[in-house]
Design an enzyme around this catalytic site. Structure first.
Site, PDB file in Angstrom:
ATOM      1  N   TRP A 243       0.772  -1.252   0.175  1.00 36.13           N
ATOM      2  CA  TRP A 243      -0.624  -0.021   0.083  1.00 36.13           C
ATOM      3  C   TRP A 243       0.924   0.973   0.091  1.00 36.13           C
ATOM      4  CZ3 TRP A 243      -2.178   2.747   4.947  1.00 36.13           C
ATOM      5  CH2 TRP A 243      -3.000   3.706   4.971  1.00 36.13           C
TER       6      TRP A 243
ATOM      7  N   LYS B 157     -13.024  -0.861   5.915  1.00 38.06           N
ATOM      8  CA  LYS B 157     -13.774  -2.408   4.887  1.00 38.06           C
ATOM      9  C   LYS B 157     -15.159  -2.710   5.308  1.00 38.06           C
ATOM     10  CE  LYS B 157     -10.186  -0.375   2.381  1.00 38.06           C
ATOM     11  NZ  LYS B 157      -9.920   0.055   2.799  1.00 38.06           N
TER      12      LYS B 157
ATOM     13  N   ASP C  82      -0.567  -6.199   9.669  1.00 41.51           N
ATOM     14  CA  ASP C  82      -1.603  -5.124   8.934  1.00 41.51           C
ATOM     15  C   ASP C  82      -3.214  -5.685   8.561  1.00 41.51           C
ATOM     16  OD1 ASP C  82      -3.025  -3.037   8.337  1.00 41.51           O
ATOM     17  OD2 ASP C  82      -1.334  -2.245   6.666  1.00 41.51           O
TER      18      ASP C  82
END
Length: 452
Positions: free
Chosen positions: A181, A298, A262
């Site tokens: 990311w 999310k 993560d």
């Protein structure tokens, strides 16, 4: 009277007259312009200009900039595949029904107040978040070896964890996968860590470069920090198998490498909260230490609420207590304490059995729709006879697919087909629908056939 004239006047205050006398003493023999310069505002920039006039225009964020460009496009067939947020089959943002129910509960509770939370956040949220990611039967939780603090979504959790490590961990280097990311290197660099990469993605297979990963982690200095995507690797959608995770775990523990997970997509990848947490739980089960950054953006659709948590698993309960005390010192000057609303929503859902079960059903429905979009896109490309092997689309998992398209191809698709994505060819499967899959397949077929 001119603004730079500090001579005595009947309307002048005593303080003005004292300043004027001091000015005349300090500027004796100078002209009026020099007098004026002494009293020019230090932020005026001179001659009406700005002290910030030297700044150059910063480029748009590589990911968020895609949406800005999309919004400016008047085309009726435009398609945004850059956004990292779930969309319905109709292309609309989704608020989960279970979230609306939880919010209604909070609204109806007249005893709720808006006082500051503690520095570590909502205590109930922290406990429930740790159980969600580590497992309710986790030995680390039973033995009170876990400290969890509420943070500002996944980004804030990573930043707090990074700064904590930079202050208190003996190694200051973190290894992140290549690619990862786009915000990861910025977060950890500004947190005070040195960022290096390890091989992860193999462009030739559009899969995992497992051998390269093992070699790079094996060559990392003893005790280095290693960032690991818990599931649904962003941007590639390529995850290790459980057998590969076990090899990674053994290698890291043998070298004393510090895992920093993560977890942005728990339950959003496979549709199962427990399945997506297995890699983390494997590391917890061996009794070693680790960090986990959690996000509810999310899997609960709480993007704008910025709800997340950082959990640090320690060797002993007394160590966990001291770790928490130091985390407070990181958080306090950063944002003082976290927001209450989003964490309260999560706590309501996680503590209520009926709401929790309803959430898992909605979560699986979102994951299943994304998996369906993968299958539909793969079938559409195969039906068109598009050159190349596109099986990676159905082998990858999670919100994103690394298509393998290069920047020139991406640019062509944007220009000719009004399809927007990041320049590395990453697309959000959640941004697709049954209606838009043919348009994307046509564009991919055209650009691949042109061999740009």
């Amino acid at each position: 009277m001119k603004t730079n004239d500090f001579s005595s006047s009947s309307s002048s205050s005593p303080s003005d007259r004292r300043i004027g006398a001091l000015l005349r003493h300090l500027t004796a023999g100078t002209d009026a312009d020099r007098v004026s310069s002494v009293f020019a505002s230090p932020t005026s920039g001179g001659a009406g200009g700005s002290v910030f006039a030297h700044l150059v225009q910063a480029p748009e964020d590589a990911i968020l900039g895609v949406t800005i460009a999309y919004n400016k496009d008047p085309s009726p067939i435009k398609l945004n595949l850059g956004v990292g947020a779930y969309r319905t089959e109709e292309g609309k943002p989704l608020v989960l029904n279970v979230v609306r129910k939880a919010e209604q509960q909070l609204i109806n509770d007249r005893s709720r107040i808006k006082e500051y939370l503690p520095i570590v956040g909502l205590v109930e949220f922290n406990k429930l978040s740790a159980k969600l990611i580590l497992g309710a039967d986790s030995p680390a939780i039973r033995e009170n070896r876990v400290t969890t603090v509420e943070c500002l979504s996944g980004t804030g959790s990573l930043r707090v964890g990074g700064e904590f490590l930079a202050r208190h961990y003996h190694q200051k280097t973190i290894y992140i996968p290549q690619p990862t990311w786009g915000n990861h290197p910025k977060i950890f660099t500004l947190a005070g860590l040195s960022v290096k990469t390890y091989r992860y993605y193999d462009p030739s297979t559009r899969g995992l470069n497992f051998q390269g990963l093992l070699e790079d982690l094996g060559a990392a200095p003893q005790g280095s920090i290693v960032l690991l995507h818990a599931c649904a690797h962003n941007p590639t959608g390529v995850d290790p198998t459980l057998e590969q995770w076990e090899q990674i775990r053994k290698l890291m523990r043998s070298k004393g490498l510090m895992p920093f997970f993560d977890s942005a997509y728990q339950g959003f990848a496979s549709g199962s909260l427990d399945t997506d947490a297995k890699p983390i739980r494997m590391f917890v089960a061996d009794g070693g230490e680790l960090l986990v950054a959690q996000s509810y953006a999310k899997n609960m659709g709480l993007y704008g609420e910025r709800v997340g948590a950082l959990s640090i698993v320690c060797k002993a309960a007394d160590v966990a207590g001291r770790v928490e005390s130091q985390l407070k010192l990181v958080i306090r000057p950063m944002y003082s304490n976290p927001p209450i609303h989003g964490a309260s929503i999560v706590a309501v859902i996680l503590r209520d059995k009926n709401l929790f079960n309803e959430w898992t059903l909605e979560l699986k429905a979102m994951a299943d729709r994304i998996i369906s979009m993968r299958k539909q896109l793969f079938e559409a490309l195969r039906a068109r006879g598009t050159p190349g092997d596109w099986t990676h689309i159905i082998k990858q998992i999670g919100m994103f697919t690394f298509t393998g398209l290069n920047p020139a191809q991406v640019s062509y698709m944007t220009k000719e087909y009004h399809i927007y994505m990041t320049s590395d060819g990453r697309i959000s499967m959640a941004g697709l629908s049954s209606k838009t899959v043919p348009h994307l397949a046509d564009a991919i077929h055209a650009v691949v056939t042109k061999a740009l």
